[in-house]
Design a protein around this motif. Sequence first.
Motif, PDB file in Angstrom:
ATOM      1  N   SER A   1      37.284  46.711  44.437  1.00 22.26           N
ATOM      2  CA  SER A   1      38.147  46.993  43.285  1.00 22.26           C
ATOM      3  C   SER A   1      39.109  48.092  43.707  1.00 22.26           C
ATOM      4  O   SER A   1      39.374  48.273  44.896  1.00 22.26           O
ATOM      5  CB  SER A   1      37.310  47.402  42.069  1.00 22.26           C
ATOM      6  OG  SER A   1      38.128  47.599  40.922  1.00 22.26           O
ATOM      7  N   VAL A   2      39.635  48.825  42.749  1.00 18.70           N
ATOM      8  CA  VAL A   2      40.450  49.997  43.069  1.00 18.70           C
ATOM      9  C   VAL A   2      39.535  51.073  43.644  1.00 18.70           C
ATOM     10  O   VAL A   2      38.515  51.424  43.034  1.00 18.70           O
ATOM     11  CB  VAL A   2      41.178  50.510  41.820  1.00 18.70           C
ATOM     12  CG1 VAL A   2      41.918  51.811  42.106  1.00 18.70           C
ATOM     13  CG2 VAL A   2      42.139  49.450  41.297  1.00 18.70           C
ATOM     14  N   THR A   3      39.881  51.605  44.799  1.00 18.29           N
ATOM     15  CA  THR A   3      38.998  52.547  45.484  1.00 18.29           C
ATOM     16  C   THR A   3      39.546  53.968  45.529  1.00 18.29           C
ATOM     17  O   THR A   3      38.880  54.851  46.067  1.00 18.29           O
ATOM     18  CB  THR A   3      38.707  52.060  46.921  1.00 18.29           C
ATOM     19  OG1 THR A   3      39.946  51.880  47.625  1.00 18.29           O
ATOM     20  CG2 THR A   3      37.950  50.736  46.890  1.00 18.29           C
ATOM     21  N   ALA A   4      40.719  54.196  44.957  1.00 20.12           N
ATOM     22  CA  ALA A   4      41.266  55.547  44.812  1.00 20.12           C
ATOM     23  C   ALA A   4      42.526  55.444  43.975  1.00 20.12           C
ATOM     24  O   ALA A   4      43.163  54.387  43.899  1.00 20.12           O
ATOM     25  CB  ALA A   4      41.579  56.183  46.162  1.00 20.12           C
ATOM     26  N   GLY A   5      42.903  56.544  43.333  1.00 20.35           N
ATOM     27  CA  GLY A   5      44.124  56.541  42.562  1.00 20.35           C
ATOM     28  C   GLY A   5      44.109  57.602  41.484  1.00 20.35           C
ATOM     29  O   GLY A   5      43.210  58.434  41.397  1.00 20.35           O
ATOM     30  N   ASP A   6      45.162  57.579  40.653  1.00 18.31           N
ATOM     31  CA  ASP A   6      45.226  58.458  39.496  1.00 18.31           C
ATOM     32  C   ASP A   6      45.674  57.634  38.295  1.00 18.31           C
ATOM     33  O   ASP A   6      45.692  56.407  38.330  1.00 18.31           O
ATOM     34  CB  ASP A   6      46.119  59.663  39.764  1.00 18.31           C
ATOM     35  CG  ASP A   6      47.589  59.300  39.971  1.00 18.31           C
ATOM     36  OD1 ASP A   6      47.949  58.103  39.904  1.00 18.31           O
ATOM     37  OD2 ASP A   6      48.391  60.222  40.215  1.00 18.31           O
ATOM     38  N   GLY A   7      46.027  58.315  37.223  1.00 22.18           N
ATOM     39  CA  GLY A   7      46.364  57.614  35.982  1.00 22.18           C
ATOM     40  C   GLY A   7      45.178  57.665  35.025  1.00 22.18           C
ATOM     41  O   GLY A   7      45.013  58.604  34.277  1.00 22.18           O
TER      42      GLY A   7
ATOM     43  N   ASP B   1      33.591  45.540  32.983  1.00 25.62           N
ATOM     44  CA  ASP B   1      32.880  44.534  32.208  1.00 25.62           C
ATOM     45  C   ASP B   1      31.386  44.696  32.434  1.00 25.62           C
ATOM     46  O   ASP B   1      30.844  44.273  33.455  1.00 25.62           O
ATOM     47  CB  ASP B   1      33.328  43.130  32.620  1.00 25.62           C
ATOM     48  CG  ASP B   1      32.719  42.026  31.760  1.00 25.62           C
ATOM     49  OD1 ASP B   1      31.976  42.350  30.815  1.00 25.62           O
ATOM     50  OD2 ASP B   1      32.987  40.843  32.036  1.00 25.62           O
ATOM     51  N   ASN B   2      30.729  45.379  31.491  1.00 28.54           N
ATOM     52  CA  ASN B   2      29.274  45.500  31.502  1.00 28.54           C
ATOM     53  C   ASN B   2      28.756  46.041  32.836  1.00 28.54           C
ATOM     54  O   ASN B   2      27.835  45.495  33.433  1.00 28.54           O
ATOM     55  CB  ASN B   2      28.623  44.143  31.189  1.00 28.54           C
ATOM     56  CG  ASN B   2      27.155  44.274  30.831  1.00 28.54           C
ATOM     57  OD1 ASN B   2      26.728  45.291  30.282  1.00 28.54           O
ATOM     58  ND2 ASN B   2      26.381  43.241  31.146  1.00 28.54           N
ATOM     59  N   GLY B   3      29.346  47.121  33.285  1.00 33.78           N
ATOM     60  CA  GLY B   3      28.877  47.777  34.496  1.00 33.78           C
ATOM     61  C   GLY B   3      29.478  47.265  35.785  1.00 33.78           C
ATOM     62  O   GLY B   3      29.155  47.768  36.860  1.00 33.78           O
ATOM     63  N   LYS B   4      30.357  46.265  35.705  1.00 33.31           N
ATOM     64  CA  LYS B   4      31.017  45.736  36.889  1.00 33.31           C
ATOM     65  C   LYS B   4      32.532  45.918  36.740  1.00 33.31           C
ATOM     66  O   LYS B   4      33.061  45.917  35.628  1.00 33.31           O
ATOM     67  CB  LYS B   4      30.683  44.262  37.089  1.00 33.31           C
ATOM     68  CG  LYS B   4      29.202  44.005  37.339  1.00 33.31           C
ATOM     69  CD  LYS B   4      28.929  42.517  37.530  1.00 33.31           C
ATOM     70  CE  LYS B   4      27.446  42.265  37.777  1.00 33.31           C
ATOM     71  NZ  LYS B   4      27.149  40.813  37.957  1.00 33.31           N
ATOM     72  N   VAL B   5      33.211  46.085  37.884  1.00 35.05           N
ATOM     73  CA  VAL B   5      34.653  46.288  37.839  1.00 35.05           C
ATOM     74  C   VAL B   5      35.355  45.306  38.769  1.00 35.05           C
ATOM     75  O   VAL B   5      34.788  44.839  39.752  1.00 35.05           O
ATOM     76  CB  VAL B   5      35.042  47.730  38.239  1.00 35.05           C
ATOM     77  CG1 VAL B   5      34.594  48.726  37.194  1.00 35.05           C
ATOM     78  CG2 VAL B   5      34.496  48.087  39.613  1.00 35.05           C
ATOM     79  N   SER B   6      36.591  45.012  38.418  1.00 32.87           N
ATOM     80  CA  SER B   6      37.447  44.196  39.272  1.00 32.87           C
ATOM     81  C   SER B   6      38.863  44.725  39.147  1.00 32.87           C
ATOM     82  O   SER B   6      39.226  45.341  38.141  1.00 32.87           O
ATOM     83  CB  SER B   6      37.384  42.720  38.869  1.00 32.87           C
ATOM     84  OG  SER B   6      37.756  42.550  37.508  1.00 32.87           O
ATOM     85  N   ALA B   7      39.678  44.487  40.173  1.00 28.63           N
ATOM     86  CA  ALA B   7      41.031  45.024  40.214  1.00 28.63           C
ATOM     87  C   ALA B   7      42.045  43.930  39.925  1.00 28.63           C
ATOM     88  O   ALA B   7      41.874  42.776  40.320  1.00 28.63           O
ATOM     89  CB  ALA B   7      41.315  45.645  41.580  1.00 28.63           C
ATOM     90  N   ILE B   8      43.117  44.307  39.231  1.00 31.92           N
ATOM     91  CA  ILE B   8      44.275  43.439  39.029  1.00 31.92           C
ATOM     92  C   ILE B   8      45.457  44.066  39.755  1.00 31.92           C
ATOM     93  O   ILE B   8      45.801  45.224  39.511  1.00 31.92           O
ATOM     94  CB  ILE B   8      44.595  43.259  37.541  1.00 31.92           C
ATOM     95  CG1 ILE B   8      43.446  42.537  36.828  1.00 31.92           C
ATOM     96  CG2 ILE B   8      45.896  42.485  37.358  1.00 31.92           C
ATOM     97  CD1 ILE B   8      43.648  42.398  35.326  1.00 31.92           C
ATOM     98  N   TYR B   9      46.048  43.308  40.656  1.00 36.99           N
ATOM     99  CA  TYR B   9      47.262  43.704  41.366  1.00 36.99           C
ATOM    100  C   TYR B   9      47.851  42.426  41.942  1.00 36.99           C
ATOM    101  O   TYR B   9      47.358  41.332  41.678  1.00 36.99           O
ATOM    102  CB  TYR B   9      46.962  44.733  42.468  1.00 36.99           C
ATOM    103  CG  TYR B   9      46.044  44.239  43.567  1.00 36.99           C
ATOM    104  CD1 TYR B   9      46.554  43.816  44.788  1.00 36.99           C
ATOM    105  CD2 TYR B   9      44.661  44.193  43.386  1.00 36.99           C
ATOM    106  CE1 TYR B   9      45.720  43.355  45.797  1.00 36.99           C
ATOM    107  CE2 TYR B   9      43.819  43.737  44.377  1.00 36.99           C
ATOM    108  CZ  TYR B   9      44.353  43.323  45.579  1.00 36.99           C
ATOM    109  OH  TYR B   9      43.513  42.856  46.570  1.00 36.99           O
ATOM    110  N   GLY B  10      48.942  42.527  42.697  1.00 32.90           N
ATOM    111  CA  GLY B  10      49.534  41.324  43.294  1.00 32.90           C
ATOM    112  C   GLY B  10      50.353  40.520  42.320  1.00 32.90           C
ATOM    113  O   GLY B  10      50.207  39.286  42.230  1.00 32.90           O
ATOM    114  N   TYR B  11      51.246  41.176  41.581  1.00 35.23           N
ATOM    115  CA  TYR B  11      52.088  40.498  40.592  1.00 35.23           C
ATOM    116  C   TYR B  11      52.856  39.337  41.235  1.00 35.23           C
ATOM    117  O   TYR B  11      53.400  39.448  42.335  1.00 35.23           O
ATOM    118  CB  TYR B  11      53.070  41.494  39.985  1.00 35.23           C
ATOM    119  CG  TYR B  11      54.075  40.895  39.039  1.00 35.23           C
ATOM    120  CD1 TYR B  11      53.712  40.555  37.742  1.00 35.23           C
ATOM    121  CD2 TYR B  11      55.384  40.663  39.454  1.00 35.23           C
ATOM    122  CE1 TYR B  11      54.639  40.001  36.871  1.00 35.23           C
ATOM    123  CE2 TYR B  11      56.318  40.109  38.584  1.00 35.23           C
ATOM    124  CZ  TYR B  11      55.935  39.773  37.295  1.00 35.23           C
ATOM    125  OH  TYR B  11      56.846  39.219  36.433  1.00 35.23           O
TER     126      TYR B  11
END
Length: 451
Positions: free
Chosen positions: A132-138, A181-191
Amino acid sequence: MILLSFLLCIFVSCSDSDDSIRKNPFEPDGDHTYIKIASTFNADTLYLSWELTNPEISFDNYRIELSKPATTKTAGRDATTVYFTHVPYNEPVSVTLSLMKGNEVITTNTTQAKIDGLDKVIAGVIIPDQGSVTAGDGMYSIALPDGRSIFLMGDSYVGTVTNGQRPTSDRMYRNTYIVYDNGKVSAIYGYGGDRNASAAVPPGYPDEQKWYWPGHGFVNSDKLYIFQTLMYQGGEGMWGFMYETTHILEYNLPGLELNKITPIPFNGSPDIHYGMAALNDGDYNYIYAQVDIRNDMDPITEVLVARTAVGNPYDNWQYYNGSGWSANPPDAVKLEGLSTVPVSSQFNVFKLRGKYVLLTQKKTFNSGEIYTFIADSPTGPWRNKQLIFKTYEQNTPHLLTYNAMAHPQFEKDGMILVSYNVNTEVFAEQFSDVSTYRPRFFWIDIDKIMD
């Protein structure tokens, strides 16, 4: 509410230094060691474990006493662990362990502990080392109707982290989304199918020479609305970015398909940034602006608010004028009660126990102070200023902290989740030590905000 009380039952070792929690041999006299104790912590929870080194000693059970909050627990003779919650952050507390025979104390000793309050467990879930996202801000978040949450990230990475480092070839995305989602994460990118593109890309700028950094957003029915600020590099160096305007991105739920991109109707001063906080409340969406009156080492800021009818954030904005609402943007006046704390570029407004809460990190450079205010309406006046936390990382060379965010949909044992951003002035450190560009998380008692 997303209940995370399971975290209290995870026994973890999260001490970062030997002098924050010390191993302590219990020595009832100079010749014998009856018990050895070790302590670790995570978030507000202090964990104790011990080993009885003299099994011949006669006793019935253990009594364990915490000084603050004053708490006493009893554990059976075969017990080896116990934990305490709601332990205050960054101040010494005493823990006394006694061996009891009936009501008689056989032996006792006391050790000191101090915890930093940071939840490294939930941090590892929301910002993992891979997948998923492994670093960042916001770190804005919006609760979705189906129980998920979406986190809106600014500059961020998705590449794998190994031993606290990432390859220097990893690209930085201008924005990404994290779906929890219930303890799991996924990343959205790549528009648009371009894996090198961010999650959201401004129309006309597929190369992201102008880019989006997220503001906040809200949900109306089956639509998610996200405010994205359009930015460009107007000066030199890492601080040379400039704001142009704000767009509303409309997504269909539950699939999160982008529906359309629309500029906000406000066309005033570029120092007025609507969409930096947002609230869906009753028949209206409230859209808050952070305003830089003076943006220097001693900043002065204001907060304005507009509202729109639920279901139509594009037209007919009304601006709070101090006594009512006006269709004329220059009529907007600053919200009262916030002048003692310069509000950060990104902040929160949310409802809690029937009141409205504004949470902000003091914008004064690297102050590290995070405050809350409460009000009876979305327009204020704001009162009950509370310093709820002071960050630590700004005391480390090169590091800075900024833009704390509340995530009130995450609740645990009468507390809500709060995050803040950490960054480094030495860009190469984002690769050699990813902790220099990862948010931190802590829990704050609701009562501390409201009382």
